[in-house]
Design a protein around this motif. Structure first.
Motif, PDB file in Angstrom:
ATOM      1  N   GLN A   8      25.816  59.138  37.423  1.00  0.00           N
ATOM      2  CA  GLN A   8      25.808  57.686  37.383  1.00  0.00           C
ATOM      3  C   GLN A   8      27.227  57.148  37.275  1.00  0.00           C
ATOM      4  OE1 GLN A   8      24.050  56.136  33.838  1.00  0.00           O
ATOM      5  NE2 GLN A   8      24.059  53.996  34.525  1.00  0.00           N
ATOM      6  N   VAL A   9      27.524  56.156  38.077  1.00  0.00           N
ATOM      7  CA  VAL A   9      28.815  55.483  38.005  1.00  0.00           C
ATOM      8  C   VAL A   9      28.597  54.085  37.438  1.00  0.00           C
ATOM      9  CG1 VAL A   9      30.818  54.632  39.269  1.00  0.00           C
ATOM     10  CG2 VAL A   9      29.729  56.781  39.956  1.00  0.00           C
ATOM     11  N   VAL A  10      29.172  53.822  36.284  1.00  0.00           N
ATOM     12  CA  VAL A  10      29.052  52.519  35.645  1.00  0.00           C
ATOM     13  C   VAL A  10      30.284  51.698  36.013  1.00  0.00           C
ATOM     14  CG1 VAL A  10      28.825  51.263  33.478  1.00  0.00           C
ATOM     15  CG2 VAL A  10      27.735  53.498  33.751  1.00  0.00           C
ATOM     16  N   HIS A  11      30.077  50.620  36.702  1.00  0.00           N
ATOM     17  CA  HIS A  11      31.156  49.755  37.172  1.00  0.00           C
ATOM     18  C   HIS A  11      31.362  48.627  36.164  1.00  0.00           C
ATOM     19  CE1 HIS A  11      32.922  47.334  40.820  1.00  0.00           C
ATOM     20  NE2 HIS A  11      33.833  47.679  39.932  1.00  0.00           N
ATOM     21  N   VAL A  12      32.544  48.571  35.571  1.00  0.00           N
ATOM     22  CA  VAL A  12      32.826  47.598  34.524  1.00  0.00           C
ATOM     23  C   VAL A  12      33.924  46.645  34.994  1.00  0.00           C
ATOM     24  CG1 VAL A  12      33.600  47.263  32.140  1.00  0.00           C
ATOM     25  CG2 VAL A  12      32.190  49.243  32.734  1.00  0.00           C
ATOM     26  N   TRP A  38      41.264  47.039  19.447  1.00  0.00           N
ATOM     27  CA  TRP A  38      41.357  45.871  20.309  1.00  0.00           C
ATOM     28  C   TRP A  38      41.014  46.265  21.746  1.00  0.00           C
ATOM     29  CZ3 TRP A  38      42.042  41.100  18.305  1.00  0.00           C
ATOM     30  CH2 TRP A  38      42.526  41.019  16.984  1.00  0.00           C
ATOM     31  N   GLU A  39      40.537  45.290  22.515  1.00  0.00           N
ATOM     32  CA  GLU A  39      40.171  45.561  23.902  1.00  0.00           C
ATOM     33  C   GLU A  39      40.353  44.303  24.739  1.00  0.00           C
ATOM     34  OE1 GLU A  39      36.055  46.548  24.267  1.00  0.00           O
ATOM     35  OE2 GLU A  39      35.364  44.636  23.445  1.00  0.00           O
ATOM     36  N   PHE A  40      40.277  44.510  26.042  1.00  0.00           N
ATOM     37  CA  PHE A  40      40.278  43.401  26.989  1.00  0.00           C
ATOM     38  C   PHE A  40      38.825  43.065  27.309  1.00  0.00           C
ATOM     39  CE2 PHE A  40      44.112  45.887  27.529  1.00  0.00           C
ATOM     40  CZ  PHE A  40      45.103  44.924  27.439  1.00  0.00           C
ATOM     41  N   PRO A  41      38.439  41.793  27.296  1.00  0.00           N
ATOM     42  CA  PRO A  41      37.031  41.428  27.454  1.00  0.00           C
ATOM     43  C   PRO A  41      36.497  41.731  28.851  1.00  0.00           C
ATOM     44  CG  PRO A  41      38.407  39.473  27.428  1.00  0.00           C
ATOM     45  CD  PRO A  41      39.298  40.625  27.081  1.00  0.00           C
ATOM     46  N   GLY A  42      35.182  41.889  28.926  1.00  0.00           N
ATOM     47  CA  GLY A  42      34.523  42.163  30.202  1.00  0.00           C
ATOM     48  C   GLY A  42      33.187  42.820  29.976  1.00  0.00           C
ATOM     49  N   GLY A  43      32.612  43.350  31.050  1.00  0.00           N
ATOM     50  CA  GLY A  43      31.310  44.002  30.935  1.00  0.00           C
ATOM     51  C   GLY A  43      30.848  44.576  32.265  1.00  0.00           C
ATOM     52  N   GLU A  71      43.675  38.014  40.136  1.00  0.00           N
ATOM     53  CA  GLU A  71      44.306  38.930  41.072  1.00  0.00           C
ATOM     54  C   GLU A  71      44.081  40.350  40.572  1.00  0.00           C
ATOM     55  OE1 GLU A  71      48.464  37.910  41.199  1.00  0.00           O
ATOM     56  OE2 GLU A  71      48.939  39.145  39.454  1.00  0.00           O
ATOM     57  N   ALA A  72      44.033  41.302  41.493  1.00  0.00           N
ATOM     58  CA  ALA A  72      43.798  42.697  41.131  1.00  0.00           C
ATOM     59  C   ALA A  72      44.934  43.204  40.250  1.00  0.00           C
ATOM     60  CB  ALA A  72      43.681  43.548  42.389  1.00  0.00           C
ATOM     61  N   LEU A  73      44.601  44.001  39.236  1.00  0.00           N
ATOM     62  CA  LEU A  73      45.613  44.588  38.361  1.00  0.00           C
ATOM     63  C   LEU A  73      45.619  46.111  38.460  1.00  0.00           C
ATOM     64  CD1 LEU A  73      47.829  44.078  36.273  1.00  0.00           C
ATOM     65  CD2 LEU A  73      46.079  44.290  34.484  1.00  0.00           C
ATOM     66  N   ILE A  74      44.498  46.754  38.095  1.00  0.00           N
ATOM     67  CA  ILE A  74      44.459  48.214  38.119  1.00  0.00           C
ATOM     68  C   ILE A  74      43.001  48.674  38.073  1.00  0.00           C
ATOM     69  CG2 ILE A  74      44.594  48.465  35.605  1.00  0.00           C
ATOM     70  CD1 ILE A  74      46.403  50.911  36.065  1.00  0.00           C
ATOM     71  N   GLN A  75      42.736  49.829  38.657  1.00  0.00           N
ATOM     72  CA  GLN A  75      41.438  50.492  38.546  1.00  0.00           C
ATOM     73  C   GLN A  75      41.622  51.791  37.771  1.00  0.00           C
ATOM     74  OE1 GLN A  75      40.260  50.870  42.693  1.00  0.00           O
ATOM     75  NE2 GLN A  75      38.718  49.264  42.439  1.00  0.00           N
ATOM     76  N   ILE A  76      40.680  52.075  36.874  1.00  0.00           N
ATOM     77  CA  ILE A  76      40.754  53.286  36.057  1.00  0.00           C
ATOM     78  C   ILE A  76      39.408  53.987  36.106  1.00  0.00           C
ATOM     79  CG2 ILE A  76      41.270  54.238  33.774  1.00  0.00           C
ATOM     80  CD1 ILE A  76      42.592  51.453  33.193  1.00  0.00           C
ATOM     81  N   GLN A  77      39.407  55.236  36.529  1.00  0.00           N
ATOM     82  CA  GLN A  77      38.176  56.035  36.594  1.00  0.00           C
ATOM     83  C   GLN A  77      38.173  57.066  35.478  1.00  0.00           C
ATOM     84  OE1 GLN A  77      37.405  57.695  40.451  1.00  0.00           O
ATOM     85  NE2 GLN A  77      37.892  55.810  41.542  1.00  0.00           N
ATOM     86  N   HIS A  78      37.013  57.187  34.817  1.00  0.00           N
ATOM     87  CA  HIS A  78      36.836  58.201  33.782  1.00  0.00           C
ATOM     88  C   HIS A  78      35.544  58.964  34.041  1.00  0.00           C
ATOM     89  CE1 HIS A  78      40.083  57.266  30.953  1.00  0.00           C
ATOM     90  NE2 HIS A  78      39.917  56.017  31.327  1.00  0.00           N
ATOM     91  N   LYS A  83      28.244  60.878  33.139  1.00  0.00           N
ATOM     92  CA  LYS A  83      28.443  59.479  33.500  1.00  0.00           C
ATOM     93  C   LYS A  83      29.898  59.263  33.891  1.00  0.00           C
ATOM     94  CE  LYS A  83      28.645  56.367  30.250  1.00  0.00           C
ATOM     95  NZ  LYS A  83      28.254  55.406  29.183  1.00  0.00           N
ATOM     96  N   GLN A  84      30.103  58.526  34.963  1.00  0.00           N
ATOM     97  CA  GLN A  84      31.448  58.133  35.357  1.00  0.00           C
ATOM     98  C   GLN A  84      31.598  56.629  35.172  1.00  0.00           C
ATOM     99  OE1 GLN A  84      32.084  59.444  39.375  1.00  0.00           O
ATOM    100  NE2 GLN A  84      32.386  61.585  38.779  1.00  0.00           N
ATOM    101  N   VAL A  85      32.764  56.230  34.709  1.00  0.00           N
ATOM    102  CA  VAL A  85      33.024  54.817  34.465  1.00  0.00           C
ATOM    103  C   VAL A  85      34.197  54.376  35.339  1.00  0.00           C
ATOM    104  CG1 VAL A  85      33.711  53.099  32.767  1.00  0.00           C
ATOM    105  CG2 VAL A  85      32.147  54.930  32.114  1.00  0.00           C
ATOM    106  N   LEU A  86      34.023  53.270  36.021  1.00  0.00           N
ATOM    107  CA  LEU A  86      35.089  52.649  36.791  1.00  0.00           C
ATOM    108  C   LEU A  86      35.437  51.324  36.135  1.00  0.00           C
ATOM    109  CD1 LEU A  86      36.983  52.241  39.213  1.00  0.00           C
ATOM    110  CD2 LEU A  86      35.030  51.312  40.480  1.00  0.00           C
ATOM    111  N   LEU A  87      36.617  51.266  35.520  1.00  0.00           N
ATOM    112  CA  LEU A  87      37.111  50.019  34.954  1.00  0.00           C
ATOM    113  C   LEU A  87      37.886  49.296  36.045  1.00  0.00           C
ATOM    114  CD1 LEU A  87      38.462  51.237  31.475  1.00  0.00           C
ATOM    115  CD2 LEU A  87      36.181  50.380  32.046  1.00  0.00           C
ATOM    116  N   ASP A  88      37.362  48.166  36.462  1.00  0.00           N
ATOM    117  CA  ASP A  88      37.964  47.373  37.529  1.00  0.00           C
ATOM    118  C   ASP A  88      38.609  46.170  36.872  1.00  0.00           C
ATOM    119  OD1 ASP A  88      38.537  46.717  40.171  1.00  0.00           O
ATOM    120  OD2 ASP A  88      36.528  47.282  40.828  1.00  0.00           O
TER     121      ASP A  88
END
Length: 332
Positions: A8-12, A38-43, A71-78, A83-88
């Motif tokens: 499963q890839v969870v796109h955040v 601390w974190e940057f907000p999103g979901g 504007e686009a900043l960075i993508q991070i895959q874990h 489970k795989q997570v894509l922080l967009d």
């Protein structure tokens, strides 16, 4: 016959909300995973949503603000195995409303210059680096006197460069030091709070003919751009027996393929990936092109500058492909 495991890839969708040189942080509840950090907000991006739609919905629900531009900043895959997570991550450049913690979460506006002083989940480190590094880097030319190289830097800063890599191999070390000192005395007028110009010195000036670090030189600069041929020397400089040494140095790195990007992520705050386009200095080197560039940096786990045959007009294209920005010599 064994069945292939479906992962499963969870796109955040993540929002780096920037205003007047500050970024908005939220603190995770103590009962949550990584609580108290601390974190940057999103979901999570829901089925049928675009990235921007998902972020707009999440920030309205969490903070009661309306997103107006991003504007686009960075993508991070874990990869967590099952489970795989894509922080967009998008930089929110304009919004309407006053952010409020709708779920009771503490909020704080933090100056970008102080962002590294806050404790984040490990996955957020590349986001912090992306927000605190320049978007445009000038690399000094391989010809000219120290005065010529310094003037190149001044002109590049006037044209939008946010940092300098001192690479000029024709200059003796004393001249490189002179240019460095001149640059560090220049306040960055574009910054909300005046700061010294960020300067990285190419490892060519810091490694001797025996392929050994000249430690007394490294101590002068501490912000080092590492050529790919010097990657193997980085652990020697860091001296892993003393963990405090890791905090002394800030690295960027030159990369040309996926393997080098993986290596660079082990020690560098950012990488340069080249050549994106055909260059006059290396006309026989195959260019990556933007699609390949974007595919490679999506798995890089650190901010990546586009380099090679670029002009300042390529900036928007680079950002759209999630580059940290652009770097170059000829574009200045």
């Amino acid at each position: 016959m064994s069945r292939q495991r479906t992962i499963q890839v969870v796109h955040v969708a993540v929002g780096a909300i920037v205003k007047d040189g500050q970024v908005l942080l939220a603190k995770r509840a103590l009962h949550q995973h990584q609580g108290g950090l601390w974190e940057f907000p999103g979901g999570k991006v829901e089925t049928g949503e675009t990235l921007v739609q998902a972020l707009a919905r999440e920030l309205l629900e969490e903070l009661d603000i309306q997103v107006l531009s991003t504007e686009a900043l960075i993508q991070i895959q874990h990869d967590y195995g099952d489970k795989q997570v894509l922080l967009d991550v998008l930089r929110v450049t304009d919004f309407k409303g006053e952010p409020k913690g709708q779920e009771g979460q503490p909020l704080e506006w933090v100056p970008l210059s102080q962002l590294t002083e806050y404790a984040f989940p490990a996955a957020n480190t590349p986001i912090v680096n992306a927000l605190t590094l320049p978007r445009v880097m000038a690399i000094t030319p391989s010809t000219g006197s120290k005065e010529h190289v310094f003037q190149f830097c001044v002109n590049a800063l006037d044209r939008g460069a946010g940092g300098i890599q001192l690479r000029s191999p024709q200059l003796p070390f004393d001249d490189i030091t002179w240019v460095y000192q001149q640059l560090r005395s220049l306040p960055m007028a574009s910054k909300p709070v005046p700061q010294a110009c960020p300067v990285w010195v190419n490892s060519t000036h810091l490694v001797n003919a025996k392929n050994q670090w000249m430690h007394e030189r490294c101590q002068i600069f501490k912000a080092i751009h590492v050529c790919s041929r010097h990657f193997a020397l980085v652990p020697v400089l860091l001296d892993k027996s003393n963990i405090d040494r890791h905090k002394e140095y800030t690295f960027t790195a030159s990369c040309h393929n996926a393997e080098q990007l993986i290596q660079a992520a082990q020690f560098a705050r950012a990488a340069y990936l080249s050549p994106v386009k055909t260059t006059t200095s290396h006309p026989k080197s195959a260019s990556l092109g933007w699609p390949t560039f974007g595919r490679l940096i999506a798995k890089a786990h650190l901010p990546v500058y586009a380099l090679g045959g670029l002009k300042l007009t390529d900036y928007d294209t680079a950002i759209a492909h999630y580059a940290q920005g652009i770097a170059g010599i000829s574009c200045f």
